[in-house]
Design an enzyme around this catalytic site. Structure first.
Site, PDB file in Angstrom:
ATOM      1  CG  ASP A 327     -13.257  -7.542  -6.084  1.00 28.78           C
ATOM      2  OD1 ASP A 327     -14.419  -8.009  -6.124  1.00 28.78           O
ATOM      3  OD2 ASP A 327     -12.672  -7.289  -5.025  1.00 28.78           O
ATOM      4  NE  ARG A 403     -13.437  -3.926  -7.191  1.00 31.16           N
ATOM      5  CZ  ARG A 403     -12.465  -3.200  -6.639  1.00 31.16           C
ATOM      6  NH1 ARG A 403     -11.719  -2.414  -7.389  1.00 31.16           N
ATOM      7  NH2 ARG A 403     -12.222  -3.239  -5.340  1.00 31.16           N
TER       8      ARG A 403
HETATM    9  C1  S3P Z   1     -13.150  -8.813  -0.063  1.00 32.66           C
HETATM   10  C2  S3P Z   1     -13.556 -10.043  -0.487  1.00 32.66           C
HETATM   11  C3  S3P Z   1     -14.245 -10.268  -1.765  1.00 32.66           C
HETATM   12  C4  S3P Z   1     -14.110  -9.082  -2.708  1.00 32.66           C
HETATM   13  C5  S3P Z   1     -14.332  -7.781  -2.002  1.00 32.66           C
HETATM   14  C6  S3P Z   1     -13.313  -7.610  -0.890  1.00 32.66           C
HETATM   15  C7  S3P Z   1     -12.495  -8.696   1.256  1.00 32.66           C
HETATM   16  O1  S3P Z   1     -15.616 -10.478  -1.516  1.00 32.66           O
HETATM   17  O2  S3P Z   1     -15.022  -9.217  -3.771  1.00 32.66           O
HETATM   18  O3  S3P Z   1     -14.218  -6.697  -2.893  1.00 32.66           O
HETATM   19  O4  S3P Z   1     -11.865  -7.658   1.529  1.00 32.66           O
HETATM   20  O5  S3P Z   1     -12.600  -9.653   2.038  1.00 32.66           O
HETATM   21  P1  S3P Z   1     -16.179 -11.930  -1.104  1.00 32.66           P
HETATM   22  O6  S3P Z   1     -15.663 -12.292   0.193  1.00 32.66           O
HETATM   23  O7  S3P Z   1     -17.686 -11.781  -1.076  1.00 32.66           O
HETATM   24  O8  S3P Z   1     -15.741 -12.835  -2.211  1.00 32.66           O
END
Ligand code: S3P
Length: 448
Positions: A327, A403
């Site tokens: 992120d 973001r």
């Molecule tokens: C998150 C996992 C990530 C991240 C998101 C939060 C989470 O996404 O980008 O902001 O809390 O499990 P992905 O699982 O799609 O990579």
């Protein structure tokens, strides 16, 4: 305002040194999980420091719709009176998860092995994101899904009445997919096994263990293998949510690129599955130190001290680090613009399916601000213009992505000319106090 309201343009003007203490809000990932696991325990889970951003508030609403009592005591203190594993009620209406991929995917997992039907929707950003990565493996438990073409929301899930345990290798590096499978596994009898080739954030595993589930994590030839024994009785917890490293990224990066800055960001989790940005910044030569390193709630925590760093060098960010900073690439690309040389970010295909296509959103806005960006399907490269070398002076599209909006506001703090985003509304999904917090440090943000 995550895409529901009238767009609110926001402008960031070049500012003097940023200084002071930036107390960023609670961790978004941990906040969602606290509410969902609290709803699946029996009794009262007490949460302090919950992120009260729109994403998490939507998850709180959803947990109420599934039958849990969720009480906001004020000041980040919340209680969840859970209904137990397998105890969800059928919601009386559509579940609107707003902008939140984490919210919708984790909740789909949690309900998929219960004999109820629920329909999910979200804002324009969320309704464009791929859900088959979650609903396909949830079908292995016996859940059925009807959605729009391409596996998009709105979507209805008919939970499995007689779920079976599953063994599943997650094909993409995604903590959301892994967590959806683990939450579904809670109400499947026997052992559910989820394997990930690359380690992603491990908050679900840690929290499931904390709630008393039997969960074993092993490194095997196939990858990181997680075995969860289904049908536990989850015991309510007292959870202190740590501050969010992904939110800390904004004041930290702003201080690094803004001349004369010295900012302290206290109490930030440095869990290895989340701290990749800070390692990368240090590799680039940032003056970023960890003070008062300690352990809180089983997590490594430190106060981050970020000072203006005029000698930053572009680097090739190791692709193996991608999941631990997924992120943070938008704001890293801003820092890279003020470094000397190229910063190569490879192995980041997942950036294309976030709240926006983050490579596209940042590349377009950075180019409009005078920065050279090259890109391919799973990589992008920013050519730095050195400290004080970024022209700025453009309006960038935030594409309903918090973001992206915050990254461009950080760019404007050190660019030669003001930087505008067409809509700052999405910021409230994860960092509702961004504007006053950055303003108190010395940032000059205005509306319009
Ligand atoms: C998150 C996992 C990530 C991240 C998101 C939060 C989470 O996404 O980008 O902001 O809390 O499990 P992905 O699982 O799609 O990579």
């Amino acid at each position: 305002m995550s895409g529901h309201g009238t767009p609110t343009p926001m402008t960031s003007h070049r500012c003097g040194p940023l200084s002071g203490v930036a107390e960023v809000p609670g961790d978004k990932s941990i906040s969602h999980r606290s509410l969902i696991l609290g709803a699946m325990a029996i009794g009262e889970t007490k949460i302090s420091g919950l992120l009260e951003g729109e994403d998490v508030l939507d998850t709180a609403k959803a947990m109420r719709a599934f039958g849990a009592e969720v009480v906001n005591h004020g000041g980040g203190e919340w209680s969840v009176f859970g209904v137990g594993v397998g105890g969800f009620a059928e919601p009386g209406n559509v579940i609107d998860c707003g902008n939140s991929g984490t919210g919708v995917r984790l909740i789909m997992g949690a309900m998929a092995t219960q004999p109820i039907t629920a329909t999910f929707t979200g804002d324009a950003s969320l309704n464009g994101r791929p859900m088959a990565r979650v609903t396909d493996p949830l079908a292995l438990f016996g859940a059925q899904t009807v959605g729009r073409k391409g596996g998009r929301l709105p979507m209805t899930i008919v939970g499995a009445a007689d779920p079976v345990p599953v063994r599943y290798m997650v094909p993409v590096p995604s903590a959301q997919v892994k967590s959806a499978m683990l939450l579904a596994g809670l109400n499947a009898p026997g052992k559910t096994v989820v394997i990930e080739k690359e380690a992603t954030r491990d908050h679900s595993e840690r929290m499931l263990a904390g709630f008393g589930a039997e969960i074993i994590v092993e490194d095997t030839d196939e990858g990181r293998e997680i075995t969860l024994t289904g049908r536990p009785e989850l015991k309510p917890q007292v959870i202190a949510v740590p501050r969010d490293p992904s939110s800390a990224a904004f004041p930290v990066c702003a201080a690094i690129i803004t001349p004369g800055s010295d900012v302290l960001v206290p109490g930030i989790g440095l869990n290895l599955t989340r701290a990749g940005l800070f390692t990368t910044l240090r590799d680039m030569g940032a003056d970023l130190t960890y003070e008062n390193e300690r352990t809180e709630g089983g997590e490594p925590v430190a106060d981050l001290r970020a000072r203006y760093s005029p000698d930053m060098k572009g680097i090739a960010v190791p692709p193996a680090r991608a999941a631990s900073m997924i992120d943070e690439y938008p704001v890293l690309s801003v820092v890279a613009s003020f470094a000397t040389g190229d910063t190569m970010m490879a192995g980041v295909k997942e950036l294309r399916v976030k709240e926006s296509d983050r490579i596209d959103a940042m590349a377009k806005g950075l180019r409009a601000c005078g920065v050279t960006v090259d890109e391919g399907e799973d990589w992008w490269q920013v050519t730095g213009l050195g400290p004080e070398g970024v022209p700025g002076g453009a309006t960038c599209a935030s594409q309903l992505d918090h973001r992206i909006a915050m990254a461009f506001m950080v760019l404007g703090m050190a660019a030669q000319n003001p930087v505008t985003v067409d809509d700052g509304g999405p910021i409230s999904t994860s960092f509702p106090i961004f504007e006053p917090l950055m303003g108190a440090l010395g940032a000059k943000l205005s509306h319009g």
